[in-house]
Structures are given as structure tokens and as C-alpha cells.
Enzyme design. Structure first.
Site, PDB file in Angstrom:
ATOM      1  N   SER A  97       0.791  -1.329   0.102  1.00 32.70           N
ATOM      2  CA  SER A  97       0.146  -0.017   0.155  1.00 32.70           C
ATOM      3  C   SER A  97       1.074   1.444  -0.054  1.00 32.70           C
ATOM      4  O   SER A  97       1.774   1.382  -0.993  1.00 32.70           O
ATOM      5  CB  SER A  97      -0.866  -0.192   1.086  1.00 32.70           C
ATOM      6  OG  SER A  97      -1.884   0.912   1.048  1.00 32.70           O
ATOM      7  N   ASP A 227      -9.534  -5.382  -4.680  1.00 34.53           N
ATOM      8  CA  ASP A 227      -9.064  -4.247  -3.605  1.00 34.53           C
ATOM      9  C   ASP A 227     -10.092  -3.037  -3.692  1.00 34.53           C
ATOM     10  O   ASP A 227      -9.933  -2.411  -4.589  1.00 34.53           O
ATOM     11  CB  ASP A 227      -7.661  -3.946  -4.029  1.00 34.53           C
ATOM     12  CG  ASP A 227      -7.035  -3.116  -3.136  1.00 34.53           C
ATOM     13  OD1 ASP A 227      -7.529  -2.386  -2.317  1.00 34.53           O
ATOM     14  OD2 ASP A 227      -5.532  -3.397  -3.103  1.00 34.53           O
ATOM     15  N   HIS A 256      -7.523  -5.742  -0.173  1.00 32.66           N
ATOM     16  CA  HIS A 256      -6.409  -5.045  -0.007  1.00 32.66           C
ATOM     17  C   HIS A 256      -5.339  -5.539   0.916  1.00 32.66           C
ATOM     18  O   HIS A 256      -4.192  -5.734   0.752  1.00 32.66           O
ATOM     19  CB  HIS A 256      -6.681  -3.556   0.346  1.00 32.66           C
ATOM     20  CG  HIS A 256      -5.466  -2.537   0.485  1.00 32.66           C
ATOM     21  ND1 HIS A 256      -4.740  -2.233  -0.575  1.00 32.66           N
ATOM     22  CD2 HIS A 256      -5.266  -1.907   1.479  1.00 32.66           C
ATOM     23  CE1 HIS A 256      -3.876  -1.316  -0.149  1.00 32.66           C
ATOM     24  NE2 HIS A 256      -4.109  -1.088   1.182  1.00 32.66           N
TER      25      HIS A 256
END
Length: 276
Positions: A97, A227, A256
């Protein structure tokens, strides 16, 4: 606790486990978490004989809760401070991320001669924000909503995110883990609200296009196609086209937070890439 002092006087907490002569794997965590988010990966690679290193980003976890420097240039420099303090070489940098953006920016800015491979997992590059040049991005109102929710009630916001979209627990048939949700909350609340507030701008408005073009090392791009935090169409599917030596791995219906929900899949593919 092991910490390194940055050029601007902050203390960055880090973990350094395993044989000092083994190949190092450096993990970069996502917003608003800490190095604890990598438990499943660090223990796995430790058992395989690797040296594993992870740090808490400035303002996050056990690092200094500074009010300043919450941007990718500082994030990358802080990572470099840890790497240089430990004199790590032939490293594999793995970022999830926001940490994907950090690992990428570190590799291009500071990693020459040290980085062997790079892994981007559910990563924010090239650019999350919708702009004229990036029409598929998310509108600024999405990130303004994040800021408003954080400022109004950070503790509740940090329960809502992992209870829903982060791990896909809002999908039909999902089986939420209360431990995972509370661990996300625990990590988030350890950090400073200012770092988390400013970090939203850092992960949403930083354009990594030129960084992606500049990477010279083999890069694995891993992304779940469900995601809900960093949509794959505007992230991995664009990043892979900009990388010179990129490999794309798409995980069907995974969220995610796939490193936590499906570590057996992620770890096996990471190991194959590291050894390959």
C-alpha cells in the site's frame, strides 16, 4: 528498543531478526499501521533462513510522533537511515500500500548498489488521485472524507476500515476475524493523528510515474482484483506498463489486506520471486 536517529533528529524504530550474513528482506508497512503488520511474512522468511527487517514509519507505531515530514521524500530517507545503519546489501524491498510507494521511492532515490529486487503489494503507485492526466483515479472528495472521518473520530474510523473494505469483510460470505480487526486498530492508534492525517495526502497525491520508469531491478507487482482501498485498474495494471523489469501477479477476489488474510499465497509467491 532498536532505533536509528534520522538527519532531522527523529527516532525510527526497527526490527532486525535472523542471521546477519543472510540475504536481507526489508518490509515497508501501509497506512496507518506499523511493522507489526508484517508478522506473517517476517516469521515465514525468518524460518527460511533470511534476515528480516522492518521499521515503523515516522509518526507511526513506536517511532517519534513528529508533526513534520509526512511525505514520500522523508519516508524514503527514513528507510534509507535504517538500511545504512544496518549496512544492508543485496536487499529485497517489499512494500504494501503506502509502503509500496515508500519502497519504490527509496529504491530509486537511495537504493543504488544496495537493492537487488523490489516487490509492490496492493501498492499506491503510480497515482491514486484523479487528475486531468489520471482520469481513472479517485476524486479528491474520497480522501477529504478520510481526513474528515479521522479528525472527527479516529478511534471509530480505525475500526470501520478493517471491519469493512480493508480486508474485504464487507463482502457477502466473508468471515471477519475480530483479532485481525482489533490488531489493525491497535497498530493505528499507536501512531500519531497528525502523521496519519498528513499521510493521506502523501499516499493519494504523490505521483510515482517517473519512479516506476526509473527502477532498474526486477520488480514483482502483486494485487488483489477486489482491492477496495487501492483499485487495481488504476494501480498495478498501470504500474506494470511503466516498469522495465516488472512481473504482475493478480489475486482473484482477494482484498487490499491480502498479506494478512491469505499469507500462504502471498508468502509462497514472495519466496519464489526472492529465490528466482
Amino acid at each position: 528498543m532498536p532505533k536509528v536517529t534520522t538527519k532531522d533528529g527523529l527516532e525510527i524504530f526497527f526490527k532486525d531478526w535472523g542471521p546477519k550474513d543472510a540475504q536481507p528482506i526489508v518490509f515497508h508497512h501501509g497506512w496507518p499501521l506499523s511493522s507489526d503488520d508484517w508478522d506473517a511474512q517476517m516469521l515465514f522468511f525468518l524460518a527460511k533462513g533470511y534476515r528480516v527487517v522492518a521499521h515503523d514509519r515516522r509518526g507511526h507505531g513506536r517511532s517519534t510522533q513528529t508533526g513534520d515530514g509526512h511525505d514520500m521524500d522523508h519516508y524514503a530517507a527514513d528507510a534509507a537511515a535504517v538500511v545504512e545503519h544496518l549496512d544492508l546489501r543485496n536487499t529485497v524491498h517489499v512494500g504494501h500500500s503506502t509502503g509500496g510507494g515508500e519502497a519504490l521511492h527509496y529504491t530509486v532515490r537511495h537504493g543504488k548498489g544496495r537493492v537487488a529486487k523490489l516487490v509492490l503489494i496492493g501498492a499506491v503507485p503510480p497515482l491514486m488521485l484523479k487528475t486531468a492526466a489520471n482520469p481513472g483515479g479517485l476524486p479528491i472528495e474520497v480522501f477529504d472524507g478520510f481526513r474528515q472521518a479521522l479528525a472527527a473520530n479516529r478511534a471509530q474510523f480505525f475500526l470501520d476500515v478493517p471491519s469493512g473494505p480493508f480486508y474485504g469483510y464487507n463482502r457477502p460470505g466473508a468471515k471477519p476475524s475480530q483479532g485481525i480487526i482489533e490488531n489493525w486498530w491497535r497498530q493505528g492508534m499507536m501512531g500519531g493523528a497528525k502523521a496519519h492525517y498528513d499521510g493521506i495526502k502523501a499516499f493519494s497525491e504523490t505521483d510515482f510515474t517517473e519512479d516506476l520508469k526509473a527502477v532498474e531491478v526486477p520488480t514483482l507487482v502483486m494485487h488483489g482484483d477486489d482491492d477496495q482501498i487501492v483499485p487495481i485498474a488504476d494501480a498495478a495494471l498501470i504500474s506494470i506498463k511503466l516498469l522495465k523489469h516488472g512481473t504482475l501477479k493478480v489475486y482473484e477476489k482477494l482484498p487490499h489486506g491480502l498479506c494478512t488474510t491469505h499469507p500462504e499465497l502471498v508468502n509462497a509467491d514472495l519466496l519464489a520471486f526472492v529465490k528466482g
